[in-house]
Design a protein around this motif. Structure first.
Motif, short mmCIF file in Angstrom:
data_model
loop_
_atom_site.label_atom_id
_atom_site.label_comp_id
_atom_site.label_asym_id
_atom_site.label_seq_id
_atom_site.Cartn_x
_atom_site.Cartn_y
_atom_site.Cartn_z
N THR A 190 51.67 -40.78 -39.48
CA THR A 190 51.56 -40.03 -38.22
C THR A 190 51.77 -38.56 -38.49
OG1 THR A 190 52.89 -41.97 -37.24
CG2 THR A 190 52.94 -39.88 -36.19
N ALA B 118 48.87 -37.78 -28.35
CA ALA B 118 49.06 -39.06 -28.26
C ALA B 118 47.76 -40.03 -28.10
CB ALA B 118 49.85 -39.45 -27.12
N ASP B 119 46.75 -39.79 -27.48
CA ASP B 119 45.50 -40.22 -27.40
C ASP B 119 44.62 -40.37 -28.90
OD1 ASP B 119 45.99 -40.82 -24.69
OD2 ASP B 119 44.52 -39.20 -24.11
N ARG C 104 46.66 -42.85 -30.85
CA ARG C 104 46.24 -44.12 -30.72
C ARG C 104 45.02 -44.34 -31.09
NH1 ARG C 104 49.60 -43.23 -26.11
NH2 ARG C 104 47.81 -42.34 -24.93
N GLU C 105 43.85 -43.75 -30.97
CA GLU C 105 42.54 -43.91 -31.42
C GLU C 105 42.71 -43.94 -33.13
OE1 GLU C 105 40.51 -40.44 -30.31
OE2 GLU C 105 40.91 -40.99 -28.13
N ASN C 106 43.68 -43.69 -33.54
CA ASN C 106 43.53 -43.70 -34.94
C ASN C 106 44.88 -44.74 -35.57
OD1 ASN C 106 41.89 -41.61 -36.61
ND2 ASN C 106 42.57 -40.61 -34.61
N ASN C 107 44.83 -45.88 -34.72
CA ASN C 107 45.85 -46.93 -34.77
C ASN C 107 47.26 -46.64 -35.25
OD1 ASN C 107 43.55 -48.69 -34.35
ND2 ASN C 107 42.84 -48.31 -36.48
N ASN D 168 50.77 -46.40 -33.02
CA ASN D 168 51.32 -46.56 -31.92
C ASN D 168 52.80 -45.74 -31.76
OD1 ASN D 168 51.76 -47.29 -29.27
ND2 ASN D 168 52.33 -49.63 -29.89
N ASN E 211 55.40 -43.62 -29.15
CA ASN E 211 55.83 -43.11 -27.74
C ASN E 211 55.60 -41.73 -27.47
OD1 ASN E 211 58.49 -42.19 -28.39
ND2 ASN E 211 59.26 -44.18 -28.80
N LYS E 212 55.89 -41.44 -26.13
CA LYS E 212 55.80 -40.05 -25.97
C LYS E 212 56.89 -39.07 -26.59
CE LYS E 212 53.28 -40.67 -21.64
NZ LYS E 212 53.43 -40.46 -20.08
#
Length: 138
Positions: A10, A32-33, A36-39, A41, A43-44
């Motif tokens: 991350t 955040a997007d 997610r696109e890079n697998n 997950n 939270n904000k």
């Protein structure tokens, strides 16, 4: 006692994203997007916590967004001396540009002197339309 700095997938992806967005700035949602696109997950809260830490350390500059309710973050690039000049933020696309030319710097120094102000240049920005967005109006 010093806190350890952990390198995780991350944090590595966050650094990679910030480097890619060095010239334009970005929002927490865009980060955040990207995660997610890079697998990854997350939270904000985790995204904001990381951005807040980086802002506190001086790695990022945080501007109030002109296009949404949130903020736009920008890499505080020491090579570009972000604390020594103001920035321009487009009200349409949200891009952040460096205004590091000599005339702008001289003008701001003269205002500071004439009015007895101490302007925090790194946190200051002008707002309007960038050349790309301005061209869309014509």
């Amino acid at each position: 006692m010093l806190q350890k700095s952990y390198h995780t997938k991350t944090t590595d992806l966050i650094s990679q994203f910030i480097h890619k967005k060095q010239e334009t700035g970005f929002t927490a949602g865009e980060l955040a997007d990207y995660l997610r696109e890079n697998n990854v997950n997350v939270n904000k809260t985790t995204v904001y916590r990381n951005l807040d830490k980086m802002t506190e350390k001086g790695q990022l500059i945080k501007h109030k967004s002109m296009v949404s309710e949130g903020f736009v973050y920008q890499s505080n690039d020491e090579e570009k001396h972000c604390a020594e000049h103001i920035h321009f933020q487009c009200c349409r696309c949200g891009s952040v540009l460096h205004l590091s030319d000599e005339k702008t710097s001289e003008y701001l120094k003269s205002i500071s002197t004439a009015l007895g102000l101490e302007i925090d240049l790194g946190l200051s920005s002008l707002n309007g339309l960038c050349s790309k967005c301005r061209g869309k109006n014509e």
